[in-house]
Design a protein around this motif. Structure first.
Motif, PDB file in Angstrom:
ATOM      1  N   HIS A   1      16.677  22.966  32.742  1.00  0.00           N
ATOM      2  CA  HIS A   1      16.086  21.853  33.477  1.00  0.00           C
ATOM      3  C   HIS A   1      15.637  22.306  34.855  1.00  0.00           C
ATOM      4  O   HIS A   1      16.341  23.031  35.552  1.00  0.00           O
ATOM      5  CB  HIS A   1      17.088  20.701  33.607  1.00  0.00           C
ATOM      6  CG  HIS A   1      17.518  20.147  32.290  1.00  0.00           C
ATOM      7  ND1 HIS A   1      16.781  19.207  31.602  1.00  0.00           N
ATOM      8  CD2 HIS A   1      18.601  20.431  31.514  1.00  0.00           C
ATOM      9  CE1 HIS A   1      17.394  18.920  30.468  1.00  0.00           C
ATOM     10  NE2 HIS A   1      18.498  19.648  30.382  1.00  0.00           N
ATOM     11  N   GLY A   2      14.483  21.831  35.228  1.00  0.00           N
ATOM     12  CA  GLY A   2      13.967  22.143  36.550  1.00  0.00           C
ATOM     13  C   GLY A   2      14.551  21.190  37.574  1.00  0.00           C
ATOM     14  O   GLY A   2      15.750  20.958  37.621  1.00  0.00           O
ATOM     15  N   ALA A   3      13.676  20.607  38.382  1.00  0.00           N
ATOM     16  CA  ALA A   3      14.135  19.669  39.406  1.00  0.00           C
ATOM     17  C   ALA A   3      14.649  18.390  38.752  1.00  0.00           C
ATOM     18  O   ALA A   3      13.961  17.752  37.961  1.00  0.00           O
ATOM     19  CB  ALA A   3      12.993  19.347  40.355  1.00  0.00           C
ATOM     20  N   LEU A   4      15.889  18.043  39.068  1.00  0.00           N
ATOM     21  CA  LEU A   4      16.495  16.826  38.545  1.00  0.00           C
ATOM     22  C   LEU A   4      16.479  15.710  39.582  1.00  0.00           C
ATOM     23  O   LEU A   4      17.174  14.713  39.435  1.00  0.00           O
ATOM     24  CB  LEU A   4      17.936  17.104  38.099  1.00  0.00           C
ATOM     25  CG  LEU A   4      18.093  17.937  36.829  1.00  0.00           C
ATOM     26  CD1 LEU A   4      19.529  18.403  36.655  1.00  0.00           C
ATOM     27  CD2 LEU A   4      17.640  17.153  35.608  1.00  0.00           C
ATOM     28  N   GLY A   5      15.692  15.881  40.620  1.00  0.00           N
ATOM     29  CA  GLY A   5      15.626  14.874  41.662  1.00  0.00           C
ATOM     30  C   GLY A   5      16.635  15.157  42.759  1.00  0.00           C
ATOM     31  O   GLY A   5      17.082  16.287  42.950  1.00  0.00           O
ATOM     32  N   THR A   6      17.023  14.126  43.466  1.00  0.00           N
ATOM     33  CA  THR A   6      17.994  14.256  44.547  1.00  0.00           C
ATOM     34  C   THR A   6      19.100  13.230  44.366  1.00  0.00           C
ATOM     35  O   THR A   6      18.946  12.249  43.631  1.00  0.00           O
ATOM     36  CB  THR A   6      17.327  14.041  45.917  1.00  0.00           C
ATOM     37  OG1 THR A   6      16.732  12.737  45.937  1.00  0.00           O
ATOM     38  CG2 THR A   6      16.273  15.104  46.184  1.00  0.00           C
ATOM     39  N   SER A   7      20.212  13.464  45.045  1.00  0.00           N
ATOM     40  CA  SER A   7      21.336  12.546  44.981  1.00  0.00           C
ATOM     41  C   SER A   7      21.320  11.649  46.209  1.00  0.00           C
ATOM     42  O   SER A   7      21.201  12.135  47.340  1.00  0.00           O
ATOM     43  CB  SER A   7      22.649  13.323  44.914  1.00  0.00           C
ATOM     44  OG  SER A   7      23.750  12.440  44.823  1.00  0.00           O
ATOM     45  N   GLY A   8      21.445  10.346  45.999  1.00  0.00           N
ATOM     46  CA  GLY A   8      21.422   9.392  47.110  1.00  0.00           C
ATOM     47  C   GLY A   8      22.807   9.152  47.676  1.00  0.00           C
ATOM     48  O   GLY A   8      23.774   9.863  47.368  1.00  0.00           O
ATOM     49  N   SER A   9      22.924   8.115  48.483  1.00  0.00           N
ATOM     50  CA  SER A   9      24.211   7.775  49.096  1.00  0.00           C
ATOM     51  C   SER A   9      25.133   7.124  48.078  1.00  0.00           C
ATOM     52  O   SER A   9      24.691   6.607  47.048  1.00  0.00           O
ATOM     53  CB  SER A   9      23.986   6.825  50.273  1.00  0.00           C
ATOM     54  OG  SER A   9      23.320   5.647  49.835  1.00  0.00           O
ATOM     55  N   LEU A  10      26.435   7.138  48.360  1.00  0.00           N
ATOM     56  CA  LEU A  10      27.420   6.561  47.454  1.00  0.00           C
ATOM     57  C   LEU A  10      27.236   5.056  47.338  1.00  0.00           C
ATOM     58  O   LEU A  10      27.051   4.361  48.334  1.00  0.00           O
ATOM     59  CB  LEU A  10      28.837   6.864  47.941  1.00  0.00           C
ATOM     60  CG  LEU A  10      29.263   8.333  47.998  1.00  0.00           C
ATOM     61  CD1 LEU A  10      30.696   8.444  48.490  1.00  0.00           C
ATOM     62  CD2 LEU A  10      29.123   9.000  46.643  1.00  0.00           C
ATOM     63  N   ASP A  11      27.295   4.568  46.103  1.00  0.00           N
ATOM     64  CA  ASP A  11      27.166   3.139  45.836  1.00  0.00           C
ATOM     65  C   ASP A  11      28.504   2.642  45.290  1.00  0.00           C
ATOM     66  O   ASP A  11      28.855   2.920  44.149  1.00  0.00           O
ATOM     67  CB  ASP A  11      26.044   2.912  44.814  1.00  0.00           C
ATOM     68  CG  ASP A  11      25.860   1.441  44.468  1.00  0.00           C
ATOM     69  OD1 ASP A  11      26.592   0.602  45.013  1.00  0.00           O
ATOM     70  OD2 ASP A  11      24.983   1.145  43.632  1.00  0.00           O
ATOM     71  N   TRP A  12      29.246   1.906  46.102  1.00  0.00           N
ATOM     72  CA  TRP A  12      30.584   1.463  45.723  1.00  0.00           C
ATOM     73  C   TRP A  12      30.589   0.095  45.051  1.00  0.00           C
ATOM     74  O   TRP A  12      31.650  -0.485  44.832  1.00  0.00           O
ATOM     75  CB  TRP A  12      31.495   1.440  46.946  1.00  0.00           C
ATOM     76  CG  TRP A  12      31.875   2.806  47.420  1.00  0.00           C
ATOM     77  CD1 TRP A  12      31.235   3.577  48.338  1.00  0.00           C
ATOM     78  CD2 TRP A  12      32.983   3.585  46.955  1.00  0.00           C
ATOM     79  NE1 TRP A  12      31.868   4.791  48.485  1.00  0.00           N
ATOM     80  CE2 TRP A  12      32.951   4.820  47.657  1.00  0.00           C
ATOM     81  CE3 TRP A  12      34.005   3.370  46.030  1.00  0.00           C
ATOM     82  CZ2 TRP A  12      33.901   5.824  47.459  1.00  0.00           C
ATOM     83  CZ3 TRP A  12      34.958   4.364  45.832  1.00  0.00           C
ATOM     84  CH2 TRP A  12      34.890   5.568  46.534  1.00  0.00           C
ATOM     85  N   THR A  13      29.446  -0.425  44.710  1.00  0.00           N
ATOM     86  CA  THR A  13      29.389  -1.739  44.073  1.00  0.00           C
ATOM     87  C   THR A  13      29.509  -1.615  42.559  1.00  0.00           C
ATOM     88  O   THR A  13      29.337  -0.542  41.977  1.00  0.00           O
ATOM     89  CB  THR A  13      28.069  -2.450  44.406  1.00  0.00           C
ATOM     90  OG1 THR A  13      26.981  -1.718  43.812  1.00  0.00           O
ATOM     91  CG2 THR A  13      27.864  -2.512  45.917  1.00  0.00           C
ATOM     92  N   LEU A  14      29.781  -2.759  41.919  1.00  0.00           N
ATOM     93  CA  LEU A  14      29.803  -2.802  40.459  1.00  0.00           C
ATOM     94  C   LEU A  14      28.435  -3.165  39.896  1.00  0.00           C
ATOM     95  O   LEU A  14      28.159  -2.931  38.728  1.00  0.00           O
ATOM     96  CB  LEU A  14      30.824  -3.842  39.971  1.00  0.00           C
ATOM     97  CG  LEU A  14      32.275  -3.384  39.873  1.00  0.00           C
ATOM     98  CD1 LEU A  14      33.144  -4.532  39.383  1.00  0.00           C
ATOM     99  CD2 LEU A  14      32.419  -2.199  38.940  1.00  0.00           C
ATOM    100  N   ASP A  15      27.600  -3.759  40.713  1.00  0.00           N
ATOM    101  CA  ASP A  15      26.291  -4.222  40.251  1.00  0.00           C
ATOM    102  C   ASP A  15      26.436  -5.126  39.039  1.00  0.00           C
ATOM    103  O   ASP A  15      27.377  -5.909  38.928  1.00  0.00           O
ATOM    104  CB  ASP A  15      25.376  -3.030  39.932  1.00  0.00           C
ATOM    105  CG  ASP A  15      25.048  -2.213  41.173  1.00  0.00           C
ATOM    106  OD1 ASP A  15      25.086  -2.782  42.264  1.00  0.00           O
ATOM    107  OD2 ASP A  15      24.768  -1.006  41.028  1.00  0.00           O
ATOM    108  N   ASN A  16      25.513  -4.996  38.112  1.00  0.00           N
ATOM    109  CA  ASN A  16      25.534  -5.848  36.922  1.00  0.00           C
ATOM    110  C   ASN A  16      26.544  -5.384  35.888  1.00  0.00           C
ATOM    111  O   ASN A  16      26.817  -6.075  34.913  1.00  0.00           O
ATOM    112  CB  ASN A  16      24.141  -5.855  36.297  1.00  0.00           C
ATOM    113  CG  ASN A  16      23.087  -6.321  37.275  1.00  0.00           C
ATOM    114  OD1 ASN A  16      23.276  -7.328  37.945  1.00  0.00           O
ATOM    115  ND2 ASN A  16      21.997  -5.585  37.394  1.00  0.00           N
ATOM    116  N   GLN A  17      27.133  -4.203  36.099  1.00  0.00           N
ATOM    117  CA  GLN A  17      28.029  -3.659  35.093  1.00  0.00           C
ATOM    118  C   GLN A  17      29.410  -4.307  35.134  1.00  0.00           C
ATOM    119  O   GLN A  17      30.272  -4.005  34.318  1.00  0.00           O
ATOM    120  CB  GLN A  17      28.128  -2.145  35.268  1.00  0.00           C
ATOM    121  CG  GLN A  17      26.784  -1.473  35.104  1.00  0.00           C
ATOM    122  CD  GLN A  17      26.903   0.031  35.081  1.00  0.00           C
ATOM    123  OE1 GLN A  17      27.837   0.578  34.533  1.00  0.00           O
ATOM    124  NE2 GLN A  17      25.946   0.716  35.683  1.00  0.00           N
TER     125      GLN A  17
END
Length: 348
Positions: free
Chosen positions: A142-158
């Motif tokens: 795999h080439g570029a897999l993008g970047t990693s963002g900031s930590l998300d401590w929410t549950l969101d819709n899950q």
């Protein structure tokens, strides 16, 4: 829609979802062990179901229906099943995973969670090998897999999926309590034996064989919810985890999954012991310490297949169920599973 590598730009680590998903995984694993005396190894379910094992089939159904349920109760903001691989890569990945897991007799669930929690040296060798190979394959394939963002401590819709996991596990623990006559321990256990009143008369006419199938189904259903909650059904998150901190794309979400699943599964295995499976039958726990060429070669082959697509058997079945509901991704996941089964049949 299906998201391919070129369309993926950022992955946000989700520690809380990973931790809660890991807890659900550990409870599912221990529930199946206590009730049926079996290891929750998904690759084993696939291979045994092809040989007519009904309990394994019940587990497969639980995982697929869990995926369908995820699709039903999720709202529009929940991503559809996705892949970072082409159809040909999915076929090749599934074939390698099938061959590898059949040779090594396990995958991430059977070796990494169940095996390591039992302090199995065989599983430690297998896990170390296939993770290392998967890491190398990820960097190579795999080439570029993008970047990693900031930590998300929410549950969101899950949070809905987490509630579903809790309800499923609550059913299992109710069955455990109601059907238990005695929660005893052998000399190696550190729990004090205690008598538990039986309420088995609540289900007097249900044969234990049927209850064992039900336990197989429910533990897999709970396992499916937990995999989704822990983001393990997202191939991109798997690959960005396997990229390690060496890459700017590194996403530690799966480290949080393992960080809660392994300690809890270990504590439950060693400190919450029963003399016999509560729903009858014999213990079906691997005890061989043998480290041979099949284990090593199988772990290498599985690691390559895992690193190519970021998919292992449990998430594949859950995503197959999601694709049945969403109408998207069916060909990719059906092909992966078909060739995994074919790969397993090639090994004697």
């Amino acid at each position: 829609m299906l998201l391919h590598q070129s369309e993926i730009t950022e992955s946000r680590p989700k520690p809380l979802q990973g931790l809660l998903g890991g807890i659900g995984i550990a409870l599912s694993v221990h529930s199946l062990l206590v009730l049926n005396g079996s290891v929750l190894g998904v690759s084993g379910f696939v291979h045994r179901s092809l040989r007519g094992d009904k309990a394994a089939m019940a587990s497969i159904v639980g995982l697929v229906l869990g995926g369908i349920a995820v699709g039903i109760i999720s709202n529009a903001d929940t991503p559809e099943p996705r892949t970072v691989s082409s159809l040909l890569q999915m076929v090749f990945s599934g074939l390698l995973v099938g061959i590898g897991t059949r040779l090594a007799n396990g995958c991430t669930s059977g070796h990494m969670i169940c095996g390591l929690s039992r302090f199995s040296l065989r599983s430690l060798v297998a896990t170390t090998t296939f993770v290392a190979i998967a890491v190398a394959t990820t960097h190579f394939a795999h080439g570029a897999l993008g970047t990693s963002g900031s930590l998300d401590w929410t549950l969101d819709n899950q949070g809905r999926q987490f509630l579903g996991a809790i309800l499923s596990l609550g059913t299992l623990w109710l069955a455990y309590t109601c059907l238990a006559i005695k929660n005893g321990t052998d000399n190696s256990s550190k729990l004090v034996s205690r008598q538990i009143h039986s309420c088995a008369n609540l289900v007097p006419n249900i044969p234990k064989s049927i209850l064992r199938y039900l336990a197989s189904f429910l533990t897999s259903l709970a396992f499916a919810f937990s995999l989704f909650l822990g983001n393990m059904v997202d191939p991109h998150k798997v690959l960005t985890f396997l990229a390690l901190p060496l890459s700017s794309a590194f996403d530690p979400t799966l480290a949080f999954v393992a960080g809660s699943a392994l300690p809890l599964a270990t504590l439950l295995y060693w400190y919450v012991r029963v003399e016999q499976p509560k729903l009858g039958g014999k213990w079906n726990i691997p005890t061989s310490p043998k480290i041979d060429w099949r284990l090593m070669l199988g772990s290498v082959i599985f690691g390559i297949g895992w690193g190519i697509a970021g998919i292992c058997p449990g998430p594949a079945l859950v995503n197959f169920g999601r694709s049945l509901y969403a109408g998207i991704g069916f060909a990719e996941y059906a092909a992966w599973l078909l060739f995994m089964g074919f790969g397993g049949l090639l090994v004697r």
